[in-house]
Design an enzyme around this catalytic site. Structure first.
Site, PDB file in Angstrom:
ATOM      1  N   TYR A  52       0.859  -1.189   0.000  1.00 50.38           N
ATOM      2  CA  TYR A  52       0.000   0.000   0.000  1.00 50.38           C
ATOM      3  C   TYR A  52       0.890   1.231   0.000  1.00 50.38           C
ATOM      4  CZ  TYR A  52      -3.087   3.650   1.827  1.00 50.38           C
ATOM      5  OH  TYR A  52      -3.795   4.813   2.014  1.00 50.38           O
ATOM      6  N   GLU A  96      -3.710   7.462  -3.823  1.00 53.49           N
ATOM      7  CA  GLU A  96      -3.670   6.196  -3.103  1.00 53.49           C
ATOM      8  C   GLU A  96      -3.493   5.063  -4.098  1.00 53.49           C
ATOM      9  OE1 GLU A  96      -7.307   4.550  -1.243  1.00 53.49           O
ATOM     10  OE2 GLU A  96      -6.161   4.533   0.629  1.00 53.49           O
TER      11      GLU A  96
END
Lengths: 290, 390
Positions: B109, B198
């Site tokens: 991530y 993101e």
């Protein structure tokens, strides 16, 4: 007494000759604010509203001895204007302009801090010391002199709160709108101790809203350092999650920044928290014992 | 402003952030053509909507043959996707992204967001890719690495090393790749005035390469003026039609579930008005900030937008006139009621400069359905009472 500004404060206006700058500078002058000049590039040497116009802030400061700048330049130029003021030795920049890019404010605020310059805003109504000095766009007539300090993220709630306080027979020392953008200058934790130290301020109204955690930080500070009574309202108890409510910074992200958590933190710090802004005046009357 | 995954990946590619090959399509036939062009042997068919959780909602699926690509494209295109980030009604899928399948070894991530407390961008990374990062933050906060980057110095070597070591990447060649990845991402974040980026998941492939398998980007609306290429990516069909319409007139509008329409000047007072209605036992139907310079046209537009909502049983106009004089606003309201057919009770509270004159103007106008509120509390109480009677 008051905080930050008073009848002797010398003020210049950046964006002096523009439509907004002109209109509001005129209103401030009528209120009694000591506006000693303004800055508009390429208009240096002219006179505007009976005051001198300069090409640069440095020149304006050198000539007039101004310590505060009221900024009305268009959004894309706010960062530049703030940094110019900092470089020129201005002590407090009051940034009225709405819609300044957040990145510009990151840079400008960091630069201002490095130069020891305080900032207010952007996107705020400004600051007013009742019956002495108005630097901003608020309606001066509602701020009667008194013993209540007011600090708010919202412009119209500043007016609403001040109006109620005055209708209850009290008045305002200094009222400050800090703005609701994601990055702002002076905030609760810098201003609350100033009110604490001001002998004329006997109580404080603090108006916050959803988003960020400045109110939570303020609750901690109030618990540790503030002995004067504080009345608080947090706007946005009924705001949905994930939606920006008018102010760029007023957004509940995930589970963070809700009105509920802020109200609880303030209550735990001994603050009198009201659930509706309609109760602000009554709450002040209560804490000041009338 | 948010953009689609396929658009975010276009921006990534421009900055050299590695992505799998992919093509955006708007029909089933085009999906099959795109798959042929990509070559396979595996494709991912991805719904393009502005919301996360698409995979769980059935909007992202793997195809192993061209026939499967056709079947899946047919299934996903035109479906209404409900995820944890959409409303209960969900969002209609009008675009697909056909992407090369990747050889996934690890899922990581990576994001860049503005940290409001630090007042600078924050890079966040985690080895727990593919999961909801808020859950990771809650259950295993130690698995999230945070690296603030001061824009005055930009992305330095040490920022990269903190990320690489924090993610447990020990192979030197891989370290170099992930550092370069993050550096490019930070650069594009700054240069485009992004609000957040993101990538979840960011995958490590079998050959030790890093790829942005997903991409989510949001931008600072105040800075769009200097990024016409980004502004052109706006997809109005992903936004609330009433909010878009309101914004054209300088009104800030958000629909809610209740019965009392609100028209207020200032965002704080607008929220405070909703809260007061709620406190008095009513339910606000909307947030509406008419801004600092309310006039007859904006007030009329406000009425029009509020009245589109059939649930509205009363409207509370709450204006604290500052520099704008209340008598002018009162005249604006009267004008507005002539332009728009207002068929529910309107409670008007005007306070501030020239408020008594304004009250007189409203009384003299003698408009049916118009009730004057004396202050915020009184106005809200009258609005709640009017909505209950309706």
């Amino acid at each position: 007494m008051s905080i930050l500004v008073n009848k002797d404060t010398k003020v210049i206006v950046q964006g002096f000759t523009g439509k907004e700058g002109t209109f509001h500078a005129e209103q401030c002058l009528a209120y009694g604010t000591k506006i000693v000049g303004g800055v508009t590039p390429n208009k240096g040497g002219q006179e505007h509203l009976g005051k001198p116009v300069f090409n640069t802030v440095a020149e304006a400061v050198k000539t007039t001895g101004a310590t505060v700048s009221m900024i009305f330049v268009p959004p894309a130029f706010v960062g530049d204007a703030v940094m110019e003021a900092a470089e020129a030795g201005i002590e407090l920049a009051v940034i009225i302009t709405e819609g300044a890019p957040v990145k510009d404010m990151q840079m400008a605020k960091a630069y201002a801090t490095k130069h020891g310059m305080k900032t207010l805003g952007p996107n705020c109504p400004g600051i007013i010391t009742a019956e002495e000095c108005k630097i901003g766009i608020m309606p001066g007539s509602i701020f009667k002199k008194g013993n209540v300090g007011l600090i708010s993220k919202s412009g119209t709630l500043t007016y609403e709160g001040a109006n109620q306080v005055c209708n209850e027979g009290f008045g305002i020392t200094t009222a400050i709108g800090i703005g609701g953008d994601p990055i702002i200058g002076l905030s609760y934790n810098q201003i609350l101790p100033m009110f604490e130290a001001d002998p004329d301020t006997h109580a404080i109204v603090m108006i916050g809203e959803i988003g960020g955690d400045l109110e939570i930080q303020a609750a901690k500070l109030i618990k540790e350092q503030i002995t004067k009574p504080v009345v608080a309202f947090i706007a946005g108890q009924t705001a949905p999650k994930g939606k920006t409510m008018g102010h760029a910074g007023a957004i509940v992200s995930g589970s963070a920044g809700t009105a509920k958590e802020k109200m609880e933190a303030l209550e735990a710090a001994g603050v009198k928290v009201v659930v509706s802004p309609a109760e602000i005046g009554k709450a002040i009357a209560e804490v000041l014992g009338k | 402003m948010n953009i689609h995954e396929y658009q975010a990946k276009q921006v990534f590619a421009k900055y050299g952030v590695p992505i799998p090959k992919g093509i955006m399509v708007e029909s089933v036939d085009a999906a099959v053509e795109a798959a042929k062009e990509l070559g396979g042997p595996i494709w991912v068919v991805k719904a393009q909507i502005h919301a996360g959780g698409r995979g769980l909602g059935g909007g992202v699926k793997l195809a192993k043959t061209l026939d499967e690509v056709r079947e899946l494209a047919d299934e996903i295109l035109g479906m209404t996707l409900v995820t944890h980030q959409t409303t209960a009604e969900g969002k209609l899928v009008q675009k697909l992204y056909i992407e090369d399948g990747a050889d996934i070894k690890d899922e990581l991530y990576l994001s860049v967001v503005l940290d409001r407390k630090l007042e600078m961008p924050l890079i966040m990374a985690s080895t727990e890719g593919g999961m909801n990062i808020e859950d990771v933050a809650e259950k295993t906060p130690e698995k999230i690495i945070t690296v603030p980057v001061d824009p005055a110095i930009g992305f330095q070597g040490f920022h990269g090393r903190e990320l690489a070591f924090g993610l447990g990447i020990t192979d030197k060649a891989e370290q170099k790749k992930i550092i370069s990845f993050a550096q490019k991402l930070f650069k594009l974040y700054m240069e485009n005035d992004a609000e957040m980026i993101e990538i979840n998941p960011l995958v490590k492939t079998g050959s030790g390469d890093f790829l942005a398998l997903d991409g989510k980007m949001g931008f600072d609306n105040s800075a769009l003026g200097r990024h016409p290429d980004i502004a052109a990516m706006r997809d109005l069909s992903e936004e609330d039609a009433d909010e878009v319409e309101a914004a054209k007139y300088g009104l800030s509008y958000v629909a809610l579930d209740g019965e009392i329409g609100c028209m207020v000047n200032g965002a704080g007072l607008a929220m405070g008005t909703m809260d007061t209605i709620n406190y008095m036992g009513g339910t606000p139907a909307n947030f509406l900030d008419v801004g600092g310079s309310a006039n007859a046209e904006t007030v009329a537009k406000g009425f029009e937008i509020i009245l589109k909502n059939p649930k509205v049983k009363a409207i509370f106009v709450n204006i604290f006139g500052g520099i704008v004089r209340c008598d002018r606003i009162a005249n604006g309201i009267i004008e507005a009621t002539k332009i728009t057919d207002v068929n529910v009770p309107v409670i008007v509270r005007l306070d501030g400069t020239n408020a008594p004159e304004a009250a007189q103007i409203l009384k003299n106008a003698n408009i049916a359905n118009l009730i004057v509120g004396d202050d915020l509390g009184d106005g809200a109480a009258k609005a709640v009472a009017a909505a209950k009677q309706a």
